[in-house]
Design an enzyme around this catalytic site. Structure first.
Site, PDB file in Angstrom:
ATOM      1  N   LYS A  25      -3.091 -11.054   7.869  1.00 14.77           N
ATOM      2  CA  LYS A  25      -2.813 -10.383   6.586  1.00 14.77           C
ATOM      3  C   LYS A  25      -1.643  -9.417   6.735  1.00 14.77           C
ATOM      4  O   LYS A  25      -1.515  -8.455   5.984  1.00 14.77           O
ATOM      5  CB  LYS A  25      -4.055  -9.644   6.081  1.00 14.77           C
ATOM      6  N   ARG A  26      -0.810  -9.700   7.716  1.00 20.04           N
ATOM      7  CA  ARG A  26       0.419  -8.908   7.956  1.00 20.04           C
ATOM      8  C   ARG A  26       0.095  -7.421   8.127  1.00 20.04           C
ATOM      9  O   ARG A  26       0.832  -6.534   7.717  1.00 20.04           O
ATOM     10  CB  ARG A  26       1.440  -9.114   6.831  1.00 20.04           C
ATOM     11  N   ALA A  62       2.373  -4.594   6.205  1.00 18.95           N
ATOM     12  CA  ALA A  62       2.723  -4.967   4.820  1.00 18.95           C
ATOM     13  C   ALA A  62       2.227  -3.949   3.796  1.00 18.95           C
ATOM     14  O   ALA A  62       2.268  -4.217   2.601  1.00 18.95           O
ATOM     15  CB  ALA A  62       2.146  -6.340   4.497  1.00 18.95           C
ATOM     16  N   LEU A  64      -0.327  -1.266   1.697  1.00 16.87           N
ATOM     17  CA  LEU A  64      -1.666  -1.292   1.089  1.00 16.87           C
ATOM     18  C   LEU A  64      -2.184  -2.719   0.966  1.00 16.87           C
ATOM     19  O   LEU A  64      -1.433  -3.627   0.585  1.00 16.87           O
ATOM     20  CB  LEU A  64      -1.548  -0.683  -0.309  1.00 16.87           C
ATOM     21  N   LEU A  66      -3.325  -5.254  -1.008  1.00 14.28           N
ATOM     22  CA  LEU A  66      -3.290  -5.409  -2.472  1.00 14.28           C
ATOM     23  C   LEU A  66      -4.526  -6.121  -3.007  1.00 14.28           C
ATOM     24  O   LEU A  66      -4.840  -5.992  -4.189  1.00 14.28           O
ATOM     25  CB  LEU A  66      -2.014  -6.161  -2.878  1.00 14.28           C
ATOM     26  N   GLY A 109       2.925   1.135   2.100  1.00 15.86           N
ATOM     27  CA  GLY A 109       2.097   2.015   2.924  1.00 15.86           C
ATOM     28  C   GLY A 109       2.391   1.882   4.409  1.00 15.86           C
ATOM     29  O   GLY A 109       2.112   2.803   5.177  1.00 15.86           O
ATOM     30  N   GLU A 112       4.969   4.316   4.914  1.00 17.99           N
ATOM     31  CA  GLU A 112       4.351   5.655   4.864  1.00 17.99           C
ATOM     32  C   GLU A 112       3.686   5.981   6.205  1.00 17.99           C
ATOM     33  O   GLU A 112       3.791   7.098   6.716  1.00 17.99           O
ATOM     34  CB  GLU A 112       3.339   5.721   3.718  1.00 17.99           C
ATOM     35  N   GLU A 132       6.221  -0.775  -4.124  1.00 15.03           N
ATOM     36  CA  GLU A 132       5.393  -0.113  -5.145  1.00 15.03           C
ATOM     37  C   GLU A 132       6.090  -0.138  -6.502  1.00 15.03           C
ATOM     38  O   GLU A 132       5.455  -0.324  -7.543  1.00 15.03           O
ATOM     39  CB  GLU A 132       5.131   1.351  -4.759  1.00 15.03           C
ATOM     40  N   ARG A 135       5.545  -3.288  -8.186  1.00 17.08           N
ATOM     41  CA  ARG A 135       4.121  -3.611  -8.405  1.00 17.08           C
ATOM     42  C   ARG A 135       3.510  -2.711  -9.477  1.00 17.08           C
ATOM     43  O   ARG A 135       2.309  -2.753  -9.718  1.00 17.08           O
ATOM     44  CB  ARG A 135       3.314  -3.464  -7.120  1.00 17.08           C
TER      45      ARG A 135
HETATM   46  C1  1HE Z   1      -1.335  -9.288   2.022  1.00 17.67           C
HETATM   47  C2  1HE Z   1      -0.374  -8.261   1.942  1.00 17.67           C
HETATM   48  C3  1HE Z   1      -0.766  -7.044   1.309  1.00 17.67           C
HETATM   49  C4  1HE Z   1       0.526  -9.944   2.940  1.00 17.67           C
HETATM   50  N1  1HE Z   1      -2.025  -6.956   0.832  1.00 17.67           N
HETATM   51  N2  1HE Z   1      -2.561  -9.143   1.523  1.00 17.67           N
HETATM   52  N3  1HE Z   1       2.866  -4.273  -0.066  1.00 17.67           N
HETATM   53  C5  1HE Z   1       3.643  -5.270  -0.561  1.00 17.67           C
HETATM   54  O1  1HE Z   1       3.888  -5.369  -1.740  1.00 17.67           O
HETATM   55  C6  1HE Z   1       4.137  -6.273   0.444  1.00 17.67           C
HETATM   56  C7  1HE Z   1       3.461  -7.600   0.219  1.00 17.67           C
HETATM   57  N4  1HE Z   1       3.707  -8.550   1.305  1.00 17.67           N
HETATM   58  C8  1HE Z   1       4.878  -9.215   1.459  1.00 17.67           C
HETATM   59  O2  1HE Z   1       5.859  -8.992   0.769  1.00 17.67           O
HETATM   60  C9  1HE Z   1       4.896 -10.281   2.509  1.00 17.67           C
HETATM   61  O3  1HE Z   1       3.566 -10.670   2.783  1.00 17.67           O
HETATM   62  C10 1HE Z   1       5.556  -9.842   3.860  1.00 17.67           C
HETATM   63  C11 1HE Z   1       7.077  -9.678   3.644  1.00 17.67           C
HETATM   64  C12 1HE Z   1       4.971  -8.541   4.380  1.00 17.67           C
HETATM   65  C13 1HE Z   1       5.299 -10.927   4.932  1.00 17.67           C
HETATM   66  O4  1HE Z   1       5.697 -12.195   4.452  1.00 17.67           O
HETATM   67  P1  1HE Z   1       5.132 -13.524   5.159  1.00 17.67           P
HETATM   68  O5  1HE Z   1       5.827 -14.704   4.518  1.00 17.67           O
HETATM   69  O6  1HE Z   1       5.240 -13.372   6.635  1.00 17.67           O
HETATM   70  O7  1HE Z   1       3.548 -13.560   4.839  1.00 17.67           O
HETATM   71  P2  1HE Z   1       2.786 -13.990   3.499  1.00 17.67           P
HETATM   72  O8  1HE Z   1       2.684 -15.494   3.474  1.00 17.67           O
HETATM   73  O9  1HE Z   1       3.365 -13.349   2.314  1.00 17.67           O
HETATM   74  O10 1HE Z   1       1.343 -13.350   3.716  1.00 17.67           O
HETATM   75  C14 1HE Z   1       0.430 -13.847   4.675  1.00 17.67           C
HETATM   76  C15 1HE Z   1      -0.968 -13.465   4.208  1.00 17.67           C
HETATM   77  O11 1HE Z   1      -1.069 -12.049   4.197  1.00 17.67           O
HETATM   78  C16 1HE Z   1      -1.244 -13.916   2.775  1.00 17.67           C
HETATM   79  O12 1HE Z   1      -2.632 -14.140   2.693  1.00 17.67           O
HETATM   80  P3  1HE Z   1      -3.238 -15.646   2.745  1.00 17.67           P
HETATM   81  O13 1HE Z   1      -4.710 -15.439   2.648  1.00 17.67           O
HETATM   82  O14 1HE Z   1      -2.596 -16.370   1.590  1.00 17.67           O
HETATM   83  O15 1HE Z   1      -2.783 -16.215   4.078  1.00 17.67           O
HETATM   84  C17 1HE Z   1      -0.892 -12.686   1.970  1.00 17.67           C
HETATM   85  O16 1HE Z   1      -1.564 -12.629   0.722  1.00 17.67           O
HETATM   86  C18 1HE Z   1      -1.392 -11.595   2.890  1.00 17.67           C
HETATM   87  N5  1HE Z   1      -0.741 -10.314   2.632  1.00 17.67           N
HETATM   88  N6  1HE Z   1       0.768  -8.683   2.526  1.00 17.67           N
HETATM   89  C19 1HE Z   1      -2.876  -7.983   0.933  1.00 17.67           C
HETATM   90  N7  1HE Z   1       0.053  -5.990   1.228  1.00 17.67           N
HETATM   91  C20 1HE Z   1      -1.104   4.326  -0.192  1.00 17.67           C
HETATM   92  S1  1HE Z   1      -0.352   3.511  -1.398  1.00 17.67           S
HETATM   93  C21 1HE Z   1       0.643   2.305  -0.659  1.00 17.67           C
HETATM   94  C22 1HE Z   1       1.082   1.336  -1.694  1.00 17.67           C
HETATM   95  C23 1HE Z   1       1.641   0.092  -1.109  1.00 17.67           C
HETATM   96  O17 1HE Z   1       1.695  -0.083   0.087  1.00 17.67           O
HETATM   97  S2  1HE Z   1       2.226  -1.046  -2.243  1.00 17.67           S
HETATM   98  C24 1HE Z   1       3.071  -2.212  -1.291  1.00 17.67           C
HETATM   99  C25 1HE Z   1       2.155  -3.319  -0.868  1.00 17.67           C
END
Ligand code: 1HE
Length: 258
Positions: A25-26, A62, A64, A66, A109, A112, A132, A135
């Site tokens: 889940k990265r 990756a 929070l 989500l 996060g 962060e 964020e 999103r």
């Molecule tokens: C996740 C998450 C996640 C991956 N929560 N499940 N963060 C984001 O908006 C970043 C979201 N993630 C991405 O943009 C990409 O996943 C990555 C660039 C980090 C990596 O890409 P990649 O191609 O290596 O992986 P993927 O195919 O996108 O993800 C692999 C799996 O991890 C997949 O799940 P699967 O069950 O389909 O295999 C994804 O859904 C899962 N995954 N990132 C949940 N973030 C205190 S407030 C803080 C607020 C925030 O941090 S908002 C920003 C959130």
């Protein structure tokens, strides 16, 4: 689903290696995982003098998890953010300096969390973003306080407003990372730095973690006074006397250009 194995603590001598271990889940930070980050840094053994924080797999973190983002009312959202604050405070103001080893995504996060560490070492694969903005949410893990102190509020606003992604070179230039190393070498470099930090007098490390950031926030007059108090305490330690004596007697390293 978070499991207790999603974070691991390994001790190598006086260095604690804390690893986010949720590569599938990265290394997304679920509530369970962020609480484990808190507990791990809160309960480091007394023998630890410095720590390395790394992520397993192709990405540091990756952000929070989500999949857990559900409709929260304002009160629940407040408490969720405060839970992150508490966990990341345990990293920043815990017992020992923490060196983050960054690679791949350092986003949301995850950025962060990296910002709560004392030194950031990035390899060439690292990239930084604050998704964020796109999103429909806001930072909640202390990013609004810590990230402007690294790169300035204008750059942070740009990242969130436009979705701008900084690559590893840009990230080092603007101040996310203090070190940039070839791909695959962030962990080794972070460990090398942690071993160096572990040799410092503990009181000096304490001063750098706890006094310096507070002094940096104080008006100059108060900062000078706090600095004088911290300097007096640090120099009075027997270890400081011994280290200075060692230099004067030719037993300690000189400063060299490296
Ligand atoms: C996740 C998450 C996640 C991956 N929560 N499940 N963060 C984001 O908006 C970043 C979201 N993630 C991405 O943009 C990409 O996943 C990555 C660039 C980090 C990596 O890409 P990649 O191609 O290596 O992986 P993927 O195919 O996108 O993800 C692999 C799996 O991890 C997949 O799940 P699967 O069950 O389909 O295999 C994804 O859904 C899962 N995954 N990132 C949940 N973030 C205190 S407030 C803080 C607020 C925030 O941090 S908002 C920003 C959130």
């Amino acid at each position: 689903m978070t499991s207790p194995k999603d974070i691991t603590l390994e001790l190598r001598g006086s260095i604690a290696i804390v690893r986010l271990n949720r590569a599938a889940k990265r290394n997304a930070l679920s509530d369970g995982l962020i609480l484990s980050v808190r507990d791990t840094f809160q309960n480091l053994p007394d023998t630890v003098r410095a720590a390395v924080l790394a992520g397993d797999g192709d990405h540091f973190c990756a952000g929070l998890d989500l999949s857990e983002l559900k409709e929260r009312d304002a009160g629940a959202g407040l408490h969720h953010s405060r839970m992150w604050h508490e966990a990341l405070e345990r990293v920043q103001y815990g017992p020992v300096p923490v060196v983050a080893a960054l690679h791949g995504a350092v986003v949301g996060g995850g950025l962060e969390l990296a910002s709560a560490c004392h030194i950031r070492v990035a390899d060439e694969s690292a990239f930084y973003a604050l998704p964020e903005g796109s999103r429909g949410i806001f930072v909640g893990g202390g990013g609004a306080v810590r990230i402007p102190r690294l790169i300035g509020a204008a750059r942070m606003a740009d990242m969130m407003l436009t979705g701008r992604v900084y690559n590893a070179q840009e990230g080092e230039r603007v101040g996310f990372a203090q070190y940039l190393v070839p791909a695959g070498q962030a962990f080794d470099k972070a460990l090398e730095l942690a071993e160096r930090i572990a040799q410092n007098a503990p009181l000096t490390n304490y001063a750098l973690m706890h006094a310096l950031p507070r002094i940096a926030e104080q008006p100059a007059d108060q900062g000078f006074f706090t600095e004088a108090l911290m300097a007096a305490i640090a120099q009075s330690a027997p270890e400081a006397k011994e280290r200075v004596r060692a230099f004067l007697e030719g037993r300690a390293n000189k400063v060299s250009k490296g």
